[in-house]
Design a protein around this motif. Structure first.
Motif, PDB file in Angstrom:
ATOM      1  N   ARG A   1      47.445  47.509  34.893  1.00 17.57           N
ATOM      2  CA  ARG A   1      48.243  48.523  35.579  1.00 17.57           C
ATOM      3  C   ARG A   1      48.251  48.210  37.075  1.00 17.57           C
ATOM      4  O   ARG A   1      47.235  47.823  37.654  1.00 17.57           O
ATOM      5  N   LEU A   2      49.401  48.407  37.704  1.00 19.14           N
ATOM      6  CA  LEU A   2      49.525  48.093  39.132  1.00 19.14           C
ATOM      7  C   LEU A   2      48.483  48.847  39.946  1.00 19.14           C
ATOM      8  O   LEU A   2      47.948  48.329  40.933  1.00 19.14           O
ATOM      9  N   GLU A   3      48.179  50.066  39.546  1.00 19.46           N
ATOM     10  CA  GLU A   3      47.208  50.884  40.271  1.00 19.46           C
ATOM     11  C   GLU A   3      45.811  50.254  40.230  1.00 19.46           C
ATOM     12  O   GLU A   3      45.014  50.439  41.156  1.00 19.46           O
ATOM     13  N   GLU A   4      45.516  49.506  39.165  1.00 14.29           N
ATOM     14  CA  GLU A   4      44.200  48.869  39.058  1.00 14.29           C
ATOM     15  C   GLU A   4      44.044  47.764  40.099  1.00 14.29           C
ATOM     16  O   GLU A   4      42.947  47.553  40.641  1.00 14.29           O
ATOM     17  N   PHE A   5      45.120  47.052  40.362  1.00 10.12           N
ATOM     18  CA  PHE A   5      45.083  46.059  41.438  1.00 10.12           C
ATOM     19  C   PHE A   5      44.812  46.750  42.771  1.00 10.12           C
ATOM     20  O   PHE A   5      43.954  46.320  43.553  1.00 10.12           O
TER      21      PHE A   5
ATOM     22  N   ARG B   1      38.829  36.930  39.895  1.00  7.35           N
ATOM     23  CA  ARG B   1      39.781  37.157  38.817  1.00  7.35           C
ATOM     24  C   ARG B   1      39.761  38.627  38.405  1.00  7.35           C
ATOM     25  O   ARG B   1      38.704  39.256  38.335  1.00  7.35           O
ATOM     26  N   LEU B   2      40.952  39.142  38.144  1.00  6.23           N
ATOM     27  CA  LEU B   2      41.127  40.527  37.678  1.00  6.23           C
ATOM     28  C   LEU B   2      42.031  40.446  36.454  1.00  6.23           C
ATOM     29  O   LEU B   2      43.233  40.670  36.541  1.00  6.23           O
ATOM     30  N   ASP B   3      41.453  40.120  35.292  1.00  7.66           N
ATOM     31  CA  ASP B   3      42.301  39.678  34.185  1.00  7.66           C
ATOM     32  C   ASP B   3      41.840  40.075  32.788  1.00  7.66           C
ATOM     33  O   ASP B   3      42.417  39.636  31.798  1.00  7.66           O
ATOM     34  N   GLY B   4      40.777  40.891  32.665  1.00 14.07           N
ATOM     35  CA  GLY B   4      40.318  41.268  31.334  1.00 14.07           C
ATOM     36  C   GLY B   4      39.860  40.092  30.499  1.00 14.07           C
ATOM     37  O   GLY B   4      39.941  40.123  29.274  1.00 14.07           O
TER      38      GLY B   4
END
Length: 251
Positions: A220-224, A243-246
């Motif tokens: 979700r954009l908000e998570e960034f 990294r932000l990628d699950g």
């Protein structure tokens, strides 16, 4: 670094990750300036958030200077810079007709994603060096890399090169700016529900989501934006790419 009352710059703030970041920073009390080449999108987000909009071509020194001048005149010296301006394309090195990759297309992606990021951050940092520190630092720069920097798919030669360079320059720039007490961090997001991804057929979006181990969905954009907030608040995060990628790895 506290956000409330601080001046912040967001490039590419008219849409996607940049818009989400501009909205969060404004909600936290920052005095936000949105730099974007799209005046319609930029003005829309500025109106929604009470931010300043400045039309800007990040690849042009004069354009960036003019935009930063406008932001500084309105809000004072900016302490936060978030670079989200960028483009993507899928072009194979040699296509099915045995035609080579367009050099102009390759240069365009490098210019906007990499040169534009460096152009903005270097001018931002030069201005910030003259400001008094707030506590133990003057400010922070957050750049947008991508997991394509490390495991790009076919057709992403230019995009992956630009994003890998953004990750790679984080440490030397952090060392350059350390005497001035300015931090720099890169985020490498996975597949987020950006306007570009939203335009894809649902079947393709579902496949992208299924490729993420956990949570098995698109970001979700908000998570960034929330992760940008975490970086701003954490002085020890510096000179790295996260990294932000699950746990996704591109195939």
């Amino acid at each position: 670094m506290k956000i409330d009352g601080v001046a912040a710059i967001v490039t590419g703030g008219g849409s996607g990750l940049g818009a989400a970041t501009a909205k969060l920073l404004a909600a936290r009390g920052a005095k936000v300036a949105i730099l974007d080449r799209d005046p319609v999108a930029g003005e829309r987000v500025a109106t929604e958030t009470g931010a300043l909009f400045a039309e800007c071509d990040v690849t042009c020194e004069a354009s960036v200077k003019t935009a930063l001048d406008a932001a500084e005149a309105r809000h004072g010296t900016a302490r936060i810079l978030v670079n989200c301006a960028g483009i993507s394309d899928l072009i194979k090195t040699v296509d099915d007709s045995r035609m080579p990759h367009s050099l102009d297309a390759f240069r365009r992606i490098i210019d906007i994603n990499l040169v534009g990021t460096f152009n903005t951050l270097s001018q931002f940092a030069a201005r910030l060096c003259a400001a008094d520190p707030i506590g133990e630092e003057r400010g922070v720069i957050v750049n947008t890399s991508s997991i394509a920097a490390f495991d790009g798919i076919a057709g992403q030669a230019a995009y992956s090169a630009s994003k890998n360079a953004i990750a790679g320059m984080s440490l030397p720039i952090a060392r350059d700016l350390a005497p001035h007490r300015i931090r720099i961090v890169a985020i490498a997001p996975g597949t987020f529900l950006s306007p570009m991804v939203e335009a894809l057929p649902q079947q393709y979006r579902d496949a992208l989501a299924a490729a993420v181990p956990h949570p098995s969905r698109l970001g979700r954009l908000e998570e960034f934006a929330e992760f940008v907030e975490t970086i701003i608040a954490s002085p020890m995060i510096n000179g790295t790419c996260i990294r932000l990628d699950g746990a996704a790895r591109l195939q």
